[in-house]
Design a protein around this motif. Structure first.
Motif, short mmCIF file in Angstrom:
data_model
loop_
_atom_site.label_atom_id
_atom_site.label_comp_id
_atom_site.label_asym_id
_atom_site.label_seq_id
_atom_site.Cartn_x
_atom_site.Cartn_y
_atom_site.Cartn_z
N VAL A 42 0.84 -1.19 0.00
CA VAL A 42 0.00 0.00 0.00
C VAL A 42 0.88 1.25 0.00
CG1 VAL A 42 -1.76 1.31 1.25
CG2 VAL A 42 -1.83 -1.18 1.29
N LEU A 43 0.49 2.22 -0.79
CA LEU A 43 1.13 3.53 -0.80
C LEU A 43 0.13 4.53 -0.23
CD1 LEU A 43 3.24 5.70 -1.79
CD2 LEU A 43 1.90 5.76 -3.91
N ILE A 55 0.57 12.09 -7.55
CA ILE A 55 0.17 11.45 -8.81
C ILE A 55 1.39 11.05 -9.62
CG2 ILE A 55 -1.03 11.83 -11.01
CD1 ILE A 55 -3.08 13.48 -9.36
N ALA A 56 2.38 11.94 -9.70
CA ALA A 56 3.62 11.60 -10.40
C ALA A 56 4.36 10.46 -9.69
CB ALA A 56 4.52 12.83 -10.50
N ASP A 65 6.57 -1.43 -12.24
CA ASP A 65 5.72 -2.61 -12.07
C ASP A 65 5.16 -2.77 -10.67
OD1 ASP A 65 5.94 -3.37 -14.76
OD2 ASP A 65 7.86 -4.35 -14.36
N TRP A 66 5.03 -1.69 -9.92
CA TRP A 66 4.38 -1.77 -8.62
C TRP A 66 2.88 -1.75 -8.85
CZ3 TRP A 66 1.20 1.50 -5.64
CH2 TRP A 66 1.03 1.08 -4.31
N ASN A 67 2.17 -2.70 -8.25
CA ASN A 67 0.73 -2.82 -8.47
C ASN A 67 -0.08 -2.82 -7.19
OD1 ASN A 67 0.67 -3.03 -11.36
ND2 ASN A 67 1.75 -4.96 -11.08
N GLY A 68 0.43 -2.18 -6.15
CA GLY A 68 -0.28 -2.15 -4.87
C GLY A 68 -1.43 -1.16 -4.85
N ARG A 69 -2.07 -1.10 -3.71
CA ARG A 69 -3.18 -0.17 -3.49
C ARG A 69 -2.60 1.20 -3.14
NH1 ARG A 69 -8.35 -0.15 -2.55
NH2 ARG A 69 -9.28 1.26 -1.02
N ALA A 70 -3.21 2.24 -3.64
CA ALA A 70 -2.72 3.60 -3.41
C ALA A 70 -3.82 4.48 -2.84
CB ALA A 70 -2.19 4.19 -4.71
N VAL A 71 -3.45 5.23 -1.80
CA VAL A 71 -4.36 6.16 -1.13
C VAL A 71 -3.69 7.54 -1.16
CG1 VAL A 71 -5.48 6.75 1.05
CG2 VAL A 71 -5.25 4.34 0.37
N TYR A 90 -5.31 5.79 -8.06
CA TYR A 90 -5.57 5.89 -6.62
C TYR A 90 -6.93 5.27 -6.32
CZ TYR A 90 -1.46 8.48 -5.30
OH TYR A 90 -0.17 8.82 -5.03
N ALA A 91 -6.97 4.41 -5.32
CA ALA A 91 -8.21 3.75 -4.92
C ALA A 91 -9.04 4.64 -4.00
CB ALA A 91 -7.89 2.44 -4.22
#
Length: 110
Positions: A42-43, A55-56, A65-71, A90-91
């Protein structure tokens, strides 16, 4: 990811106390310089960073290739920022100050 030292430390401790393994960085450059940053699931990133924006940063991590969840957290919400953040992947977008329970819910949500 938070540029305010005190807030970053408080969030780091809160998340750690909730059982999360936490890495905290004061800038996008610090995060991107750490090869282990892409190991995170998670980010949590502030929109306004001293050397970039959230966003950048997410775009740079996705290019690795990072595919985690982003907040994303921001003190400057707007419909255009929300649209850009959603498009970037961003989720969740949370307005500062973020109550801890809302941040924890956004992190844990699937």
């Amino acid at each position: 990811m938070e540029d305010d030292d005190a807030l970053r430390r408080a969030l780091q401790l809160m998340l750690y106390n909730q059982g999360y393994q936490v890495r905290a960085y004061p800038s996008a450059a610090h995060a991107l310089a750490d090869p282990s940053a892409t190991d995170a699931s998670v980010l949590v990133a502030d929109y306004r960073l001293p050397d970039s924006d959230g966003i950048a940063l997410l775009g740079a991590l996705r290019s690795r290739d990072w595919n985690g969840r982003a907040v994303l957290v921001t003190g400057f919400p707007s419909p255009s920022l929300t649209a850009s953040a959603n498009l970037a992947g961003y989720a969740a977008i949370l307005e500062k100050p973020v109550p801890h329970h809302r941040l924890l819910a956004a992190i844990a949500s699937n």
